[in-house]
Design a protein around this motif. Structure first.
Motif, PDB file in Angstrom:
ATOM      1  N   GLY A 187       0.813  -1.224   0.000  1.00 14.69           N
ATOM      2  CA  GLY A 187       0.000   0.000   0.000  1.00 14.69           C
ATOM      3  C   GLY A 187       0.840   1.263   0.000  1.00 14.69           C
ATOM      4  O   GLY A 187       0.394   2.318   0.456  1.00 14.69           O
ATOM      5  N   LEU A 188       2.083   1.171  -0.477  1.00 13.26           N
ATOM      6  CA  LEU A 188       2.989   2.328  -0.438  1.00 13.26           C
ATOM      7  C   LEU A 188       3.289   2.865  -1.835  1.00 13.26           C
ATOM      8  O   LEU A 188       4.354   3.427  -2.079  1.00 13.26           O
ATOM      9  N   GLY A 189       2.327   2.663  -2.730  1.00 16.15           N
ATOM     10  CA  GLY A 189       2.521   3.080  -4.123  1.00 16.15           C
ATOM     11  C   GLY A 189       2.877   4.562  -4.260  1.00 16.15           C
ATOM     12  O   GLY A 189       3.668   4.936  -5.126  1.00 16.15           O
ATOM     13  N   ASP A 190       2.311   5.400  -3.375  1.00 11.91           N
ATOM     14  CA  ASP A 190       2.607   6.842  -3.471  1.00 11.91           C
ATOM     15  C   ASP A 190       4.059   7.140  -3.140  1.00 11.91           C
ATOM     16  O   ASP A 190       4.560   8.224  -3.445  1.00 11.91           O
ATOM     17  N   HIS A 191       4.702   6.211  -2.465  1.00  8.68           N
ATOM     18  CA  HIS A 191       6.070   6.471  -2.020  1.00  8.68           C
ATOM     19  C   HIS A 191       7.123   5.887  -2.941  1.00  8.68           C
ATOM     20  O   HIS A 191       8.317   6.041  -2.695  1.00  8.68           O
ATOM     21  N   LEU A 192       6.700   5.163  -3.972  1.00  8.48           N
ATOM     22  CA  LEU A 192       7.664   4.660  -4.948  1.00  8.48           C
ATOM     23  C   LEU A 192       6.996   4.573  -6.313  1.00  8.48           C
ATOM     24  O   LEU A 192       6.182   3.674  -6.557  1.00  8.48           O
ATOM     25  N   GLN A 193       7.328   5.535  -7.165  1.00  4.16           N
ATOM     26  CA  GLN A 193       6.690   5.553  -8.486  1.00  4.16           C
ATOM     27  C   GLN A 193       7.624   4.950  -9.525  1.00  4.16           C
ATOM     28  O   GLN A 193       8.831   5.176  -9.473  1.00  4.16           O
ATOM     29  N   LEU A 194       7.009   4.209 -10.454  1.00  9.15           N
ATOM     30  CA  LEU A 194       7.784   3.680 -11.582  1.00  9.15           C
ATOM     31  C   LEU A 194       7.883   4.774 -12.635  1.00  9.15           C
ATOM     32  O   LEU A 194       6.896   5.435 -12.945  1.00  9.15           O
ATOM     33  N   LEU A 195       9.092   5.000 -13.144  1.00  9.93           N
ATOM     34  CA  LEU A 195       9.293   6.029 -14.174  1.00  9.93           C
ATOM     35  C   LEU A 195       9.585   5.351 -15.498  1.00  9.93           C
ATOM     36  O   LEU A 195      10.414   4.431 -15.550  1.00  9.93           O
ATOM     37  N   ASP A 196       8.928   5.799 -16.568  1.00 16.22           N
ATOM     38  CA  ASP A 196       9.299   5.257 -17.872  1.00 16.22           C
ATOM     39  C   ASP A 196      10.619   5.920 -18.316  1.00 16.22           C
ATOM     40  O   ASP A 196      11.164   6.777 -17.616  1.00 16.22           O
TER      41      ASP A 196
END
Ligand code: FAD
Length: 461
Positions: free
Chosen positions: A156-165
């Motif tokens: 549930g920590l998606g806001d704290h680690l974003q995937l960058l293209d």
């Protein structure tokens, strides 16, 4: 009688202080205090800072072998990150999901607490909270980046680690061969020596007695022995991190591993346009042998990595802080990532010892029977963690049951390292293996077997 201190290492940070370091007077008599702290790095100083603010009447003495900030605290990469040496998945397995998440949240809050405390102290430690970008530069590294984001989402920590293209990653950090990457907002860059020296001054200003040039030659319940006098104390806090093995009885508690760094001369605006890091993000990539960098407030690139050998018997000596081959490799890595830096002048080369517990688990604790406390084993992630440790030790010393004292690293006991020569063989094999693992992946384009086989020994990150 103590009092003679080793010269400051050639760290860019110690070079960037406003005034030269003049050590305080060493301890020269027996004293009796409430809390004796051994080591004036961030761990010892944050503990004194928060404790004295909570209890202005507490009698606190700190003994420091050299000068405040001599150790890793005055020489590190300046990442005030929310990273821990143990992954969330491992923490959840060992301590339960809720505990792991509480620890993670406390680390993220500690980044902000550190920034607030630095402001309260009134220092300009060149702080900017620009987050961290980690780029993936091979297909396998890209797979690791995606796996890390999947894990964050599962917690549930998606806001704290974003995937960058590719474009988003290259916009933040234009390293050669970038295929994508990740970004977390939970990191600030700092000038660590300015912060640690200002913290030492603030702690003294609060009425804590700081004795520099004062080595503890032994610690035991309620006692610290130094060449100039003995300290009797209700609590004795060991805050010696990478140097812990130098204390009698602690040879196998924490292994010192060296991390080395280089700093370039200030770069031109055109070079920064090409490289990126517009928000002063800290950066790394997904290779196995850790590298880390930051853009300093005065426009230099600093870049560090492991790879220097572990020394027999957990020895730490000033001459181990430099290693010509590792410095050359660091510059080659930097030039490989950013060709514009191939011929840039390197103005500073330095290194230092960080502490690793046998299970790669940082810990903080206080034995209520003996009054002995400690914090350490942060591996390469101690800048923020020491702040959390200082506040936790405050609560433990005051005997308070708080959200901090319930975090899963409190009271954690790591098993001891192997006796020599096994420790020497294992640690150096592990360090060498990480370099070989990167080369192996480069050649085979398959995830390294070596890295997987050795990751329990040399840690996940
Ligand atoms: C090159 C390098 C780069 C790093 N980069 C980062 C980074 O970017 N981000 C991050 O989070 N972490 C980083 N780290 C780790 C981080 O710097 C440390 O985890 C943190 O500073 C530890 O603080 P400390 O106070 O516990 O230890 P230290 O700062 O090492 O302080 C221990 C002190 O104890 C003193 N001492 C030792 N023995 C005795 C004795 N017998 N008597 C009295 N005093 C004694 C030492 O002189 C020293 O001043 C890095 C470390 C290194 C070496």
């Amino acid at each position: 009688m103590g009092g003679e201190v080793t010269a400051p290492p050639p760290s860019l940070w110690l070079d960037g202080l406003d005034s030269p370091i003049t050590p305080t007077r060493p301890l020269a008599r027996d004293i009796d205090v409430d809390v004796a702290i051994v080591g004036a790095g961030f761990t010892g100083l944050w503990t004194a800072y928060y404790l004295r603010r909570a209890r202005p009447e507490a009698r606190i003495a700190i003994v420091e072998k050299e000068f405040a900030g001599f150790g890793a605290s005055g020489r590190n990469g300046g990442w005030a990150s929310a990273l821990l040496p143990t992954s969330l998945a491992t923490l959840a397995r060992e301590h339960g999901r809720d505990s792991a998440l509480a620890f993670d949240a406390a680390m993220r809050a500690s980044v902000d607490e550190l920034i607030t405390a630095a402001r309260d102290i009134g220092t300009d430690a060149h702080i900017a909270k620009g987050g961290t970008v980690v780029v993936a530069r091979t297909a396998l590294q890209w797979e690791r980046a995606r796996a890390e984001v999947r894990e964050a989402n599962e917690f549930g920590l998606g806001d704290h680690l974003q995937l960058l293209d590719r474009d988003a990653a290259a916009k933040r950090l234009n390293a050669t061969g970038t295929l994508g990457g990740t970004f977390t907002p939970d990191c600030a860059v700092i000038q660590p020596a300015r912060l640690v020296r200002a913290l030492a001054a603030a702690v003294s200003g609060l009425g804590v007695d700081l004795y520099e040039g004062t080595p503890a030659t032994a610690i035991s319940p309620h006692k610290v022995i130094t060449p100039g006098g003995e300290i009797t104390a209700t609590h004795v806090i060991r805050a010696t991190e990478g140097y812990t093995a130098g204390l009698p009885g602690y040879k196998r508690a924490v292994a010192p591993v060296y991390s080395l760094m280089i700093a370039t001369a200030p770069l031109s605006d055109a070079q920064w346009q090409e490289i990126g890091l517009a928000q002063r993000e800290t950066f790394s990539d997904y290779r196995h042998l850790i590298v880390y960098g930051q853009r300093t407030a005065d426009g230099r690139m600093i870049f560090g990595g492991r790879g220097a050998p572990y020394h027999f018997g957990s020895a730490t000596r000033p001459e181990f802080d430099t290693h010509a081959k590792v410095f050359t490799k660091l510059h080659a890595s930097l030039a490989e990532m950013f060709p514009t830096l191939a011929n840039v002048a390197i103005t500073h080369r330095w290194g230092g010892a960080l502490g690793i517990a046998r299970d790669w688990h940082a810990s903080v604790g206080l034995d209520s029977h003996t009054g002995l406390g400690w914090a350490g084993g942060y591996v390469g992630d101690g800048v923020t963690t020491t702040n959390l440790a200082g506040r936790t030790l405050r609560d433990l010393i005051l005997g308070e049951d708080t959200a901090l004292t319930r975090l899963p690293w409190v009271g954690h006991q790591s098993r001891r390292w192997e006796m020599e020569p096994l420790r020497w063989i294992g640690a150096n094999a592990g360090l060498a293996a990480m370099s070989v693992a990167d080369a192996e992946e480069h050649l085979t384009r398959r995830p390294s077997m070596i890295a997987r086989a050795l990751s329990p020994l040399v840690g996940g990150h």
